[in-house]
Design a protein around this motif. Sequence first.
Motif, PDB file in Angstrom:
ATOM      1  N   LEU A   5      41.981  44.052  42.705  1.00  0.00           N
ATOM      2  CA  LEU A   5      43.212  43.500  43.248  1.00  0.00           C
ATOM      3  C   LEU A   5      43.780  42.379  42.393  1.00  0.00           C
ATOM      4  O   LEU A   5      44.966  42.067  42.494  1.00  0.00           O
ATOM      5  CB  LEU A   5      42.966  42.986  44.680  1.00  0.00           C
ATOM      6  CG  LEU A   5      42.837  44.058  45.754  1.00  0.00           C
ATOM      7  CD1 LEU A   5      42.374  43.443  47.070  1.00  0.00           C
ATOM      8  CD2 LEU A   5      44.165  44.782  45.953  1.00  0.00           C
ATOM      9  N   ARG A   6      42.970  41.768  41.562  1.00  0.00           N
ATOM     10  CA  ARG A   6      43.451  40.684  40.700  1.00  0.00           C
ATOM     11  C   ARG A   6      44.103  41.194  39.425  1.00  0.00           C
ATOM     12  O   ARG A   6      44.594  40.393  38.625  1.00  0.00           O
ATOM     13  CB  ARG A   6      42.287  39.754  40.345  1.00  0.00           C
ATOM     14  CG  ARG A   6      41.806  38.911  41.525  1.00  0.00           C
ATOM     15  CD  ARG A   6      40.657  38.014  41.103  1.00  0.00           C
ATOM     16  NE  ARG A   6      40.240  37.139  42.186  1.00  0.00           N
ATOM     17  CZ  ARG A   6      39.225  36.290  42.116  1.00  0.00           C
ATOM     18  NH1 ARG A   6      38.512  36.213  40.990  1.00  0.00           N
ATOM     19  NH2 ARG A   6      38.909  35.535  43.143  1.00  0.00           N
ATOM     20  N   SER A   7      44.118  42.486  39.222  1.00  0.00           N
ATOM     21  CA  SER A   7      44.711  43.037  38.006  1.00  0.00           C
ATOM     22  C   SER A   7      46.229  43.126  38.159  1.00  0.00           C
ATOM     23  O   SER A   7      46.729  43.842  39.029  1.00  0.00           O
ATOM     24  CB  SER A   7      44.147  44.429  37.734  1.00  0.00           C
ATOM     25  OG  SER A   7      44.906  45.085  36.736  1.00  0.00           O
ATOM     26  N   PRO A   8      47.009  42.434  37.319  1.00  0.00           N
ATOM     27  CA  PRO A   8      48.476  42.549  37.401  1.00  0.00           C
ATOM     28  C   PRO A   8      48.962  43.973  37.172  1.00  0.00           C
ATOM     29  O   PRO A   8      49.957  44.390  37.758  1.00  0.00           O
ATOM     30  CB  PRO A   8      48.963  41.607  36.294  1.00  0.00           C
ATOM     31  CG  PRO A   8      47.822  40.683  36.013  1.00  0.00           C
ATOM     32  CD  PRO A   8      46.579  41.471  36.282  1.00  0.00           C
ATOM     33  N   LEU A   9      48.259  44.720  36.322  1.00  0.00           N
ATOM     34  CA  LEU A   9      48.673  46.088  36.064  1.00  0.00           C
ATOM     35  C   LEU A   9      48.580  46.931  37.331  1.00  0.00           C
ATOM     36  O   LEU A   9      49.446  47.775  37.592  1.00  0.00           O
ATOM     37  CB  LEU A   9      47.805  46.704  34.966  1.00  0.00           C
ATOM     38  CG  LEU A   9      48.039  48.191  34.672  1.00  0.00           C
ATOM     39  CD1 LEU A   9      49.488  48.433  34.262  1.00  0.00           C
ATOM     40  CD2 LEU A   9      47.078  48.687  33.599  1.00  0.00           C
ATOM     41  N   LEU A  10      47.530  46.717  38.140  1.00  0.00           N
ATOM     42  CA  LEU A  10      47.401  47.481  39.373  1.00  0.00           C
ATOM     43  C   LEU A  10      48.610  47.264  40.276  1.00  0.00           C
ATOM     44  O   LEU A  10      49.175  48.215  40.826  1.00  0.00           O
ATOM     45  CB  LEU A  10      46.111  47.105  40.105  1.00  0.00           C
ATOM     46  CG  LEU A  10      45.902  47.810  41.450  1.00  0.00           C
ATOM     47  CD1 LEU A  10      45.836  49.322  41.258  1.00  0.00           C
ATOM     48  CD2 LEU A  10      44.636  47.310  42.130  1.00  0.00           C
TER      49      LEU A  10
END
Length: 431
Positions: A229-234
């Motif tokens: 959830l911390r991935s900006p790409l996600l």
Amino acid sequence: MKRATEPHVHPAWGMLALVLLGLLTAQGARIAFGAFVPAWREGLHADLGTISLIGMVSYLVYGLTQPLVGQLSGRFGPRAVLCAGIFVAGVGLVLSSMASSVPALMLLYGTLASLGFSAASGVTAGLVVRHWFTERRGLAFGLVESGFGAGQFVFTPLSLFLIEAYGWRNTLVVEGVLLTAVVGPLVTVLLRSSPADRGLEPYGGPDLTEVPERHADQDTGRPTAREALRSPLLWGLLAPFFVCGVTTTGLMDTHLVSIAHEHGASTALTGTAVSLLAVANIAGTVASGPLSDRYSCARILAALYGVRALILILLALAPYGAWLVVISVAFGLVDFATVAPTHLIATRNFPAASLGLVFGMLSMAHQVGSALGSYLPGLLFDMTASYTPTLLGSSAALLAAMLGCLVALPGNSRPEGAAQPQPQPLRSDAG
């Protein structure tokens, strides 16, 4: 190390055919929901709003359990989860045929069958593709996702025919038995989660660009949900895919018939338009795969969302008649075509161990959007007596999704034979 002899036709294509069969039948039965609505209204003496709640529950159960399906697929393998889903969906359909009230149908179809549909979904199928293909993944993703359109094309008219001829209860039994007695056993016996299960390499050879694992759970080796959830790409993938769900499965699949009737289109013309939309959907979904292999997935997604926005504007403002058919075909070409480039971006940029979770969250975002897209247009129509505000508002959301794809998603492409850019691993400190 001596490898098993690989046949001329790589078994990956057989695995692809099996997951396509599973999706076509399970998701075809799910997408045919609308064919049962009139019969349920009459047979259960319920109004349209009450029956629509079954659809809302089904979308939410399907969508909210997709991350769990991804996690279970990572732990037990996509074959086990996919096959279990086919059997559960079939049992749910057979039991739904015995429902004597809306609450019973909501429990048996909206909950039980939908849990099976969730497991026999693009999440598990996408993981099989990821394991079996290192080349032409975009094409493979596109072919798998065409199962949704093919299922719509086959099961919706089939369900309408069977309901008229034999009644809705017998129709549910026929479709449930097809899943539990034919498709489920066939897929269980023949499908394998990965080529390693047969001592083979993937189609295209070993994946030499595997994303490194970092900050994974020490016991399982899998990144946690919090890290993903911390991935900006996600989030760059989730937001436009949510809008995709609002405008496709939610708005068009649920309300196109009503929109056409509101503008005076005949039942024959509307039926033709819906059938051609399904055919165009298959063509667009399959074509998006090889295009995603060759060109920038971010730009492809931006183009798809932009064209879809224009189509909805035309649907709101253009005269109907033959225009309805033209607009339906155009929408079908960009309907599920977003799935292959979305999954390919995820496959290239996330560790293999996190892909089950990532695919699950993408599907959840799409299905929650679908639930809202099926409910809110009806609410706005009751308030305004028109679908125009919904269509124009959806177009605005699609234009925002188009811009988001250009800004937030990686622009790299991978033509056949070109070197694969090294993806970035999940980082726990990503903001």
